[in-house]
Enzyme design. Structure first.
Site, PDB file in Angstrom:
ATOM      1  N   GLU A  53      -4.188   0.643  -5.407  1.00 44.96           N
ATOM      2  CA  GLU A  53      -4.320   1.839  -6.247  1.00 44.96           C
ATOM      3  C   GLU A  53      -3.096   2.173  -7.103  1.00 44.96           C
ATOM      4  OE1 GLU A  53      -5.683   5.060  -3.794  1.00 44.96           O
ATOM      5  OE2 GLU A  53      -7.670   4.191  -3.644  1.00 44.96           O
TER       6      GLU A  53
ATOM      7  N   HIS B  35       0.858  -1.191   0.000  1.00 39.77           N
ATOM      8  CA  HIS B  35       0.000   0.000   0.000  1.00 39.77           C
ATOM      9  C   HIS B  35       0.899   1.248   0.000  1.00 39.77           C
ATOM     10  CE1 HIS B  35      -4.209   1.541   1.173  1.00 39.77           C
ATOM     11  NE2 HIS B  35      -3.470   2.621   1.025  1.00 39.77           N
TER      12      HIS B  35
HETATM   13  C1  BGC Z   1      -5.839   5.337  -0.313  1.00 37.03           C
HETATM   14  C2  BGC Z   1      -5.717   5.578   1.174  1.00 37.03           C
HETATM   15  C3  BGC Z   1      -6.103   6.998   1.501  1.00 37.03           C
HETATM   16  C4  BGC Z   1      -7.538   7.217   1.079  1.00 37.03           C
HETATM   17  C5  BGC Z   1      -8.136   8.570   1.433  1.00 37.03           C
HETATM   18  C6  BGC Z   1      -7.045   5.994  -0.942  1.00 37.03           C
HETATM   19  O1  BGC Z   1      -6.677   6.556  -2.171  1.00 37.03           O
HETATM   20  O2  BGC Z   1      -5.784   3.975  -0.593  1.00 37.03           O
HETATM   21  O3  BGC Z   1      -4.411   5.265   1.550  1.00 37.03           O
HETATM   22  O4  BGC Z   1      -5.911   7.307   2.843  1.00 37.03           O
HETATM   23  O5  BGC Z   1      -7.621   7.066  -0.310  1.00 37.03           O
HETATM   24  O6  BGC Z   1      -7.572   9.605   0.701  1.00 37.03           O
END
Ligand code: BGC
Length: 390
Positions: free
Chosen positions: A157, A112
């Protein structure tokens, strides 16, 4: 008149976190390094979840959740190239055991966003050997922990990672180079595909996917910029990665947060981070996934809302559109709210508050927000109640 919308039997209800955002005490990854150089905020102790995970899982259980998503910190497992730390595996074995004891189905993310410093130094996912390093790390973790969890996500992501780090240049390695962006995306695809093969080769019963952020792009017909963004948004942002790993994913992990539209105004509120709140769009991104014919888990959906004024409604409204997507034939099997607790929000530091549980970072105190109880009612009854006709 109130109407109850039931979710399918066995639906998973949970919340999600990620190692660097909650654990605390991680100093040997690229984010900690960038913080030392003053380029991003420091995560420091974060929520000290490394030591308090049992308490946090007690909270998740008390809130009626039956699943939980968390991530493993690569820098803890492989602090130096090729040298693996069995004690770190043991720690995560404890985490998985604690989830199981509480009846929370684990969803494990292997990576992550954060890289061990040694890997960042050799170029991270720009390096052509990156897929080899990544798959070797995944193999080691699954060898140690594969018996304790059924659901695994290799990557979180990929497009957000590549765009923040190689296009916008606001996350490590702070680059703005479209060629590197492309190389990183392609290396992430290869990394996933090789890791998938290795993991399945060891344990064919594990369910492997990625967690992919799909922003919903929309535009009026005559807005040229909007049409271009919609077109490239569909083929590149939303589906390029999924297409390239098509035969190597057992489920789809969808992270959905917001919608971008061009050329027309719709009523929409904003979160504390300025992102739009437009719940029908989750139905749109879900129905676009139907063509892959895989089970879908919503691995993240959430809002930064420090006063907790909007969170309960946000969850319920998104869930009613998720319910509609199920009704329209999308095989959605679970929902993970982001996040269980307030946590380290990358370049924004600790300011945004996404948690069902409010953090006091001085005392490390946890305070359950009212919206968490509303979500708990949904988890416990496996349904949402609508006040008006839908
Ligand atoms: C991510 C998280 C992030 C969340 C809120 C996602 O894009 O996986 O790590 O905290 O969004 O912005």
């Amino acid at each position: 008149m109130a109407e109850e919308l039931k979710f399918p039997d066995g639906f998973l209800w949970g919340s999600a976190t990620a190692s660097y955002q909650v654990e605390g005490g991680i100093e040997n990854n690229d984010w900690a390094q960038a913080a030392r150089e003053g380029k991003v905020p420091a995560a420091g102790r974060a929520c000290d979840q490394y030591n308090r995970y049992r308490d946090d899982f007690d909270i998740a259980k008390s809130l009626g959740q039956n699943a939980h998503r968390f991530s493993i910190e690569w820098a803890r497992i492989e602090p130096e190239e090729g040298s693996f730390d069995e004690a770190a595996i043991e720690h995560y074995r404890g985490v998985l055991g604690a989830l199981r004891e509480r009846g929370l189905e684990p969803f494990v993310t292997l990576w992550h966003f954060t890289l061990p410093v040694w890997f960042a130094r050799i170029g991270g996912f720009e390096n052509k050997k990156a897929p080899f390093y990544f798959a070797r790390y995944c193999e080691y973790v699954v060898k140690g922990l594969g018996d304790s969890a059924r659901f695994w996500m290799t990557i979180n992501e990929p497009m957000i990672y590549a765009s923040q780090g190689y296009f916008r240049g606001i996350w490590p390695p702070f680059s703005r180079n479209i060629l590197k962006f492309k190389r990183v995306v392609d290396n992430l695809i290869t990394s996933h595909n090789i890791a998938y093969k290795k993991i399945k080769g060891m344990k064919s019963d594990l369910q492997i996917g990625i967690a992919k952020n799909n922003i919903d792009f929309d535009s009026t017909r005559f807005n040229l910029v909007g049409q271009l963004v919609k077109f490239f948004g569909y083929f590149i942002w939303k589906h390029y990665f999924f297409k390239k790993i098509r035969s190597r994913q057992d489920f789809i992990g969808l992270n959905y947060y917001f919608h971008k539209h061009f050329g027309y105004k719709i009523y929409e509120e904003k979160s504390d981070m300025g992102s739009t709140i437009y719940s029908p769009a989750i139905h749109h991104v879900l129905t676009e996934l139907k063509k892959y014919r895989k089970p879908v888990y919503i691995t993240e959906n959430g809002i930064a809302d420090a006063t907790d004024a909007k969170r309960a409604e946000f969850i319920k409204e998104h869930l009613r559109w998720v319910h509609r997507a199920i009704h329209d034939g999308v095989d959605v099997r679970g929902y993970f709210y982001w996040s269980l607790l307030d946590n380290f929000e990358w370049d924004k530091g600790f300011k945004p508050r996404f948690g069902l549980v409010e953090m006091n970072y001085e005392t490390m105190g946890r305070n359950i927000r009212p919206s968490a109880y509303e979500y708990a009612r949904i988890c416990k009854t496996n349904s949402i109640i609508l006040d008006s006709n839908f």
